[in-house]
Design a protein around this motif. Structure first.
Motif, PDB file in Angstrom:
ATOM      1  N   UNK A 283       0.810  -1.214   0.000  1.00  8.51           N
ATOM      2  CA  UNK A 283       0.000   0.000   0.000  1.00  8.51           C
ATOM      3  C   UNK A 283       0.847   1.270   0.000  1.00  8.51           C
ATOM      4  N   UNK A 284       2.030   1.218   0.625  1.00 13.06           N
ATOM      5  CA  UNK A 284       2.828   2.431   0.794  1.00 13.06           C
ATOM      6  C   UNK A 284       4.081   2.471  -0.060  1.00 13.06           C
ATOM      7  N   UNK A 285       4.792   1.356  -0.144  1.00 15.33           N
ATOM      8  CA  UNK A 285       6.062   1.348  -0.877  1.00 15.33           C
ATOM      9  C   UNK A 285       5.845   1.435  -2.381  1.00 15.33           C
ATOM     10  N   UNK A 286       4.894   0.660  -2.893  1.00 18.08           N
ATOM     11  CA  UNK A 286       4.721   0.601  -4.351  1.00 18.08           C
ATOM     12  C   UNK A 286       4.369   1.969  -4.936  1.00 18.08           C
ATOM     13  N   UNK A 287       3.404   2.711  -4.376  1.00 18.26           N
ATOM     14  CA  UNK A 287       3.143   4.051  -4.943  1.00 18.26           C
ATOM     15  C   UNK A 287       4.362   4.968  -4.877  1.00 18.26           C
ATOM     16  N   UNK A 288       5.143   4.824  -3.808  1.00 19.93           N
ATOM     17  CA  UNK A 288       6.331   5.672  -3.679  1.00 19.93           C
ATOM     18  C   UNK A 288       7.353   5.351  -4.763  1.00 19.93           C
ATOM     19  N   UNK A 289       7.660   4.074  -4.924  1.00 16.99           N
ATOM     20  CA  UNK A 289       8.639   3.664  -5.930  1.00 16.99           C
ATOM     21  C   UNK A 289       8.167   4.063  -7.329  1.00 16.99           C
ATOM     22  N   UNK A 290       6.888   3.889  -7.569  1.00 15.52           N
ATOM     23  CA  UNK A 290       6.342   4.253  -8.882  1.00 15.52           C
ATOM     24  C   UNK A 290       6.447   5.759  -9.116  1.00 15.52           C
ATOM     25  N   UNK A 291       6.131   6.547  -8.087  1.00 18.84           N
ATOM     26  CA  UNK A 291       6.213   8.009  -8.234  1.00 18.84           C
ATOM     27  C   UNK A 291       7.639   8.470  -8.458  1.00 18.84           C
ATOM     28  N   UNK A 292       8.615   7.723  -7.909  1.00 17.35           N
ATOM     29  CA  UNK A 292      10.021   8.067  -8.084  1.00 17.35           C
ATOM     30  C   UNK A 292      10.562   7.637  -9.435  1.00 17.35           C
ATOM     31  N   UNK A 293       9.836   6.770 -10.131  1.00 19.67           N
ATOM     32  CA  UNK A 293      10.247   6.378 -11.472  1.00 19.67           C
ATOM     33  C   UNK A 293      11.193   5.207 -11.552  1.00 19.67           C
ATOM     34  N   UNK A 294      11.444   4.510 -10.425  1.00 23.20           N
ATOM     35  CA  UNK A 294      12.301   3.328 -10.484  1.00 23.20           C
ATOM     36  C   UNK A 294      11.565   2.211 -11.225  1.00 23.20           C
ATOM     37  N   UNK A 295      12.315   1.425 -11.971  1.00 25.32           N
ATOM     38  CA  UNK A 295      11.703   0.317 -12.709  1.00 25.32           C
ATOM     39  C   UNK A 295      11.593  -0.941 -11.856  1.00 25.32           C
ATOM     40  N   UNK A 296      12.465  -1.083 -10.846  1.00 28.33           N
ATOM     41  CA  UNK A 296      12.521  -2.296 -10.032  1.00 28.33           C
ATOM     42  C   UNK A 296      12.801  -1.932  -8.576  1.00 28.33           C
ATOM     43  N   UNK A 297      12.380  -2.829  -7.703  1.00 28.17           N
ATOM     44  CA  UNK A 297      12.891  -2.808  -6.339  1.00 28.17           C
ATOM     45  C   UNK A 297      13.771  -4.039  -6.163  1.00 28.17           C
ATOM     46  N   UNK A 298      14.728  -3.917  -5.275  1.00 25.87           N
ATOM     47  CA  UNK A 298      15.551  -5.071  -4.893  1.00 25.87           C
ATOM     48  C   UNK A 298      15.563  -5.135  -3.377  1.00 25.87           C
TER      49      UNK A 298
END
Length: 737
Positions: A283-298
C-alpha cells in the motif's frame, strides 16, 4: 484360574530400542506386519502415556481387539491370526480418560519414488522443494503432512512438534539407505503446526533439534521452529507483466533499481516501532517507488533468518519468506501488486554461506553434511559462517531448487547473488596455509563456479527474461559471459570498481579534484568488458562509512550540489542503476536496520530537491534510449572532453541505435563558466533538458534556457563547437537536435 500372561513377539532388546528411541528401522516393526513363524499378522503401536488402545477396522467399523501393552513406556501389540492380508484400520486410544480415534502413521507404505531418490542424489532435481520438507496432503482420505529430510549419517530421525509433545519416540521416520532420505506421513498434522527434526547421529548422540532445511515457514524469531505451510491459494493477477517480462528486462531497456531493507524503509513508531507488513508495504512502498520512477525494487534477503543484525545475509530458512512481515501468500500479494503497477522485484540470494546457529544446517546429521568438514574450506573467517560444499550433489539439488522456488512460487524477476567473490576463490580472505588448493593447484573454487554456471544456465532455460546479477568485487573473467562461451552466465555484475573509484573522487575537496579526475574516467576503460550495474548500495552507508550526503565536502549547499552532480554522473554513465533507500532524499544518518528512514527530512527544500532530481533522472532515463539502449556496447558512449583536469570538467556523448544523441557535461568545482566551449558534430543544436543546478532542486539557477547553436569553431576533434553556460557543481544534459 488366572489369565495366561501375554508373551510379546519381540525380544527385550528390540522392545528397549523402540521405546528408547534408538531403533534404526521402526517401520519394520511398528504398524501391521506378518508374524514370523506364525499364521496371520501382528499390529504394534508406540503410544507413550496411552491408557488403552483398540484396533478398529476402518471399512466395517468393527473393533478387532484391544492391544496388549508390552512395555510400560507405551508399546502395544495385537496378534491377528485370522488376518493374512493388510487392511485399513484406525486406533481408538484412551488418553487421560478420553477416547480418541487416530490414524497410525506406520500404516502407510512407501511414499517416495525411485526417481525422486535418484534425481535428488544425482543433483539434478531442480524442483525438489515440491516434495522435500513438510507438505500437507490427503492420503486415502486421511489428511496429514508428509515430512522428508536428508540426513544420511543419522542413525535415527524423528519429527517432533506441538502435535506429539516434542517426543522423538513418537514419529520416527522411515530410513532410505541409498539416498539418505528419511520420510513419514503424520496424520492430523495441519498447516500452522510447529515442528523440528530430532536427530541421533551415527554414534548415538542426540543432536540439538534442527529446523527443516526445506521448511516453507518459520516461527517469529527468536523462536526457531519450522512451521507447516499449506500450498498457496493466491490468485495471481500479473499475467500481463509476466507475458512481457522478457522484453521489459532485456538489455536494451532501462533498469533503475531501488534497493531496500523491508524492515527499515518505514516503520510504525506509534505502534512500538513495528515493521510494516507485506500488505502495508504494497500500500505504501509501491506508490512511492512508482512516483520516483524506479523500474525495479531489490529487497535485501527475505529468506528466514534468526538474527536481525545480519539483515538477512545469514539465512536459516532458504525456502521461507521471513514471517517478520507476514505469510508467504502475503509476500506473493506484495509481488503481485508490484507487477500490476509495472515494477519488477529482485531479491538478494545468499548461496555463499550460512550461519552456525545450532538449529541450522551446520553438522546437520552429526557430520559436515551441507558444509565442508575442513574449516579451511568450510568456514568463513570474515563472517564466522559456514560454506556450502558445492561439490556435493545433494547440496546442488538444494541450491538450484531454491533458485527455482523463488521464480516458480513467487514470480520473482531476478536474483542478486550475494558475495560471489567469496565463492569463486578458495583463498578468499585467507592467508597462505589457511586454504586448500583445487585439484590443479589453483585458487579458483571450481565446484562453486560449476554450481553457479549450472544455476544460471538452468534458470535462463526455464525462466526466460529473469535476471541473475552477481555482486562480484574482483576482476574474475567472464562473469556475464554465457556458460556456452566459458563464462559464469550472469546477466549483470555489480561494478564495484566504478563505485569505489567514484566515491573516493567525490569525497575530495573540489580544489584537489584536478589530481584525481582519472577516478571518474577510468571506469570507461572497462565499462563494456562485462554487463554492469552501477551500485550505490547499503554497504556504502553503514559501519562508519557515513551516508552519501555526508561524504560530500563543503557547506550545506555544496554538499547537496555535489550529491546531485554525482547522481547525475551515475545516471548518464553506461551501466544499469541501483540506489539504496534513503539516498534518493539524502538521508543524513547512516542506515540503521532498527529504525525507519528519516522521512521528516523531506520538510527541507534541499532534501526535497534531491528527491525531485532523482525522480527526473529516472524519467529522463526512460524517455531517452541513448541513456540505456546500448549500455553493454561501446557504441553508446563517446568522450568529448575527458582530460580537462585543471577545471575538473568532463563532457561526453550518449548514443542510441536510432541515432538519438545526448551530450552531458559535468563540472565538479563551484566555478561558474559562462562561455564554456566543447566540440560537437556539424550542423546540430543543443537543448538543455536537465540541469542539477536548477532552483527547484536546490541549485543556484544557472543554466541555458534557450536553444544553443553551433559555431564553426573547431574543438575537441570536431569541426564545430558550442559555448554554453556551465553551472557550478552541476551535471547538465543536452539533447542534440
Amino acid at each position: 484360574m488366572s489369565a495366561k500372561k501375554y508373551e510379546p513377539s519381540l525380544d527385550e532388546g528390540t522392545i528397549s530400542a523402540i521405546v528408547g528411541g534408538y531403533h534404526q528401522d521402526v517401520f519394520s516393526v511398528l504398524g501391521l506386519h506378518e508374524r514370523p513363524s506364525h499364521v496371520g499378522l501382528v499390529l504394534r503401536a508406540l503410544l507413550p502415556n496411552a491408557q488403552s488402545v483398540k484396533l478398529i477396522d476402518s471399512k466395517t467399523g468393527r473393533c478387532l481387539g484391544e492391544l496388549n501393552q508390552i512395555s510400560s513406556e507405551g508399546l502395544f501389540e495385537l496378534p491377528l491370526a485370522r488376518r493374512k492380508k493388510r487392511f485399513g484400520y484406525f486406533l481408538e486410544v484412551v488418553w487421560e480418560g478420553q477416547s480418541h480415534i487416530e490414524v497410525d502413521p506406520y500404516s502407510f507404505g512407501e511414499l517416495l519414488t525411485e526417481q525422486q531418490h535418484y534425481l535428488f542424489s544425482e543433483g539434478t532435481d531442480e524442483r525438489a522443494y515440491k516434495w522435500m520438507g513438510a507438505h500437507p496432503k490427503t492420503l486415502g482420505g486421511v489428511e496429514g503432512t508428509h515430512f522428508v529430510v536428508w540426513a544420511p549419517s543419522a542413525s535415527r530421525v524423528s519429527v517432533v512438534g506441538n502435535f506429539n509433545y516434542w517426543d522423538g519416540r513418537r514419529h520416527v521416520m522411515r530410513r532410505n539407505l541409498g539416498s539418505g532420505l528419511w520420510d513419514i506421513f503424520i496424520p492430523g498434522v495441519a498447516s500452522g503446526s510447529n515442528y523440528k527434526y530430532e536427530i541421533i547421529d551415527a554414534q548415538g548422540n542426540r543432536l540439538p533439534l534442527k529446523a527443516d532445511p526445506y521448511g516453507r515457514g518459520f516461527q517469529h524469531p527468536p523462536q526457531t521452529a519450522s512451521v507447516v505451510v499449506n500450498e498457496s491459494n493466491h490468485q495471481w493477477g500479473d499475467q500481463s507483466w509476466m507475458d512481457k517480462r522478457s522484453e521489459t528486462q532485456s538489455y536494451d531497456q532501462p533498469l533503475s533499481i531501488y534497493e531496500l531493507h523491508l524492515g527499515s524503509w518505514k516503520r510504525k513508531p506509534e505502534e512500538g516501532n513495528r515493521y510494516l507488513s507485506y500488505v502495508e508495504l504494497a500500500e505504501e512502498l509501491i506508490p512511492y517507488v512508482k512516483s520516483m520512477g524506479f523500474t525495479h525494487i531489490q529487497t535485501m534477503p527475505v529468506s528466514e533468518f534468526p538474527f536481525d543484525g545480519s539483515w538477512g545475509y545469514q539465512p536459516i530458512g532458504l525456502f521461507a519468506p521471513t514471517i517478520r512481515f507476514g505469510t508467504p501468500d502475503e509476500f506473493r500479494y506484495f509481488i503481485d501488486c508490484c507487477h500490476q503497477e509495472g515494477i519488477g522485484v529482485l531479491i538478494d540470494w545468499v548461496p555463499g554461506h550460512f550461519p552456525t546457529d545450532e538449529h541450522g544446517l551446520g553438522q546437520f546429521d552429526g557430520t559436515a553434511l551441507y558444509e565442508h568438514m575442513d574449516p579451511k574450506q568450510g568456514f568463513h573467517p570474515d563472517w564466522n559462517t559456514l560454506i556450502f560444499n558445492y561439490g556435493r550433489r545433494e547440496v546442488l539439488t538444494y541450491l538450484i531448487s531454491n533458485a527455482f522456488y523463488w521464480f516458480d512460487e513467487f514470480h520473482i524477476d531476478g536474483l542478486r547473488v550475494d558475495a560471489v567473490a567469496s565463492m569463486l576463490y578458495l583463498d578468499y580472505s585467507r592467508e597462505a596455509g589457511q586454504w586448500v588448493p583445487n585439484q590443479y593447484g589453483g585458487r579458483e573454487n571450481l565446484e562453486a563456479i560449476a554450481m553457479l554456471q549450472q544455476v544460471n544456465s538452468r534458470v535462463c532455460f526455464n525462466f526466460p527474461g529473469v535476471l541473475m546479477i552477481a555482486e562480484e568485487s574482483t576482476s574474475f573473467p567472464g562473469i556475464t559471459q554465457p556458460v556456452s562461451a566459458g563464462g559464469v552466465g550472469f546477466h549483470y555484475k555489480w561494478n564495484m570498481g566504478w563505485m569505489n573509484d567514484t566515491l573516493s573522487y567525490i569525497e575530495h575537496d573540489p580544489i584537489y579534484r584536478q589530481y584525481h579526475q582519472d577516478q571518474l574516467t577510468f571506469g570507461l576503460m572497462y565499462a563494456f568488458s562485462e554487463k554492469f550495474v552501477l551500485p550505490l548500495s547499503h554497504d556504502e552507508v553503514v559501519h562508519g562509512k557515513g551516508s552519501l550526503i555526508n561524504k560530500m565536502p563543503g557547506d550545506e549547499w555544496q554538499q547537496f550540489a555535489n550529491l546531485r552532480s554525482y547522481l547525475g554522473f551515475m545516471w548518464s554513465h553506461p551501466g544499469k542503476k541501483l540506489l539504496f533507500m534513503g539516498a534518493e532524499f539524502a538521508q543524513r544518518s547512516e542506515w540503521n536496520h532498527n529504525q525507519s528512514l528519516d522521512w521528516h527530512l523531506l520538510d527541507s527544500h534541499f532534501h526535497q530537491g534531491i528527491q525531485s532530481f532523482v525522480t527526473d533522472l529516472n524519467q529522463l532515463l526512460k524517455e531517452h534510449p541513448s541513456l540505456y539502449q546500448q549500455d553493454i556496447d561501446d557504441m553508446c558512449f563517446e568522450w568529448i572532453q575527458a582530460n580537462n583536469h585543471e577545471q575538473s570538467v568532463l563532457v561526453w556523448m550518449r548514443k542510441a541505435q536510432d541515432e538519438e544523441q545526448l551530450i552531458v557535461t559535468l563540472n565538479m568545482t563551484p566555478n561558474l563558466h559562462e562561455h564554456y566551449r566543447f566540440g560537437v558534430p556539424d550542423s546540430v543544436h543543443l537543448e538543455e533538458i536537465l540541469n542539477s543546478d536548477d532552483l527547484r532542486y536546490g541549485g543556484s539557477g544557472q543554466g541555458n534556457s534557450s536553444l544553443i547553436y553551433t559555431d564553426q569553431v573547431p574543438a575537441d576533434g570536431f569541426n564545430s563547437s558550442v559555448g554554453i553556460l556551465l553551472a557550478p557543481l552541476a551535471v547538465q544534459f543536452f539533447k542534440v537536435i
